[in-house]
Design a protein around this motif. Structure first.
Motif: not given
Length: 135
Positions: A34-39, A101-108, A113-115
């Motif tokens: 899942q981490w690989m997919v998200e990235n 918060i950082i991930a929100l601004f990066e539009r993740k 975020m949960l991972i």
């Protein structure tokens, strides 16, 4: 701040626990795929080298994190339970939420975020438990 009362073995063990937890958390057994997919990573992306410096810096940063947590827990009344609670408060309350918060601004995505937030929270809880237990 009296660092003479710190248990340096506990700090090193707590820092090393970060490797174990990260190795499991981001492995194919748990959340690695899942981490690989998200990235948007592929297997070959992760084999491009530079891993020695990543692991060296990971240990240095993990050691600093464990040392910092040990400073907060440097009290003769610290118990394993309080260590784990303090680890949760630091891991979730400060680090994970700041990361989100950082991930929100990066539009993740929320899954991203949960991972990462789950890993950080779990890591701090275990570090706090180790430091609180090994007084």
């Amino acid at each position: 701040m009296d660092i003479s009362t710190l248990n340096w073995f506990a700090i090193v063990a707590a820092a090393l626990s970060n490797f174990v937890i990260g190795g499991l958390w981001y492995s194919p057994l748990l959340l690695g795929k899942q981490w690989m997919v998200e990235n948007k990573y592929k297997e070959e992306d992760l084999k491009s080298g530079g891993t020695t410096s990543i692991f060296i810096f990971t240990f240095v940063f993990s050691f600093i994190m464990a040392f910092n947590l040990a400073i907060f827990l440097n009290d003769s009344k610290t118990t394993p339970l309080w260590g784990a609670i303090a680890g949760f408060l630091a891991g979730f309350g400060w680090v994970a939420l700041a990361f989100c918060i950082i991930a929100l601004f990066e539009r993740k995505k929320i899954r991203y975020m949960l991972i990462h937030s789950g890993y950080v929270t779990m890591s701090f809880v275990i570090m706090g438990l180790i430091i609180g237990s090994w007084r």
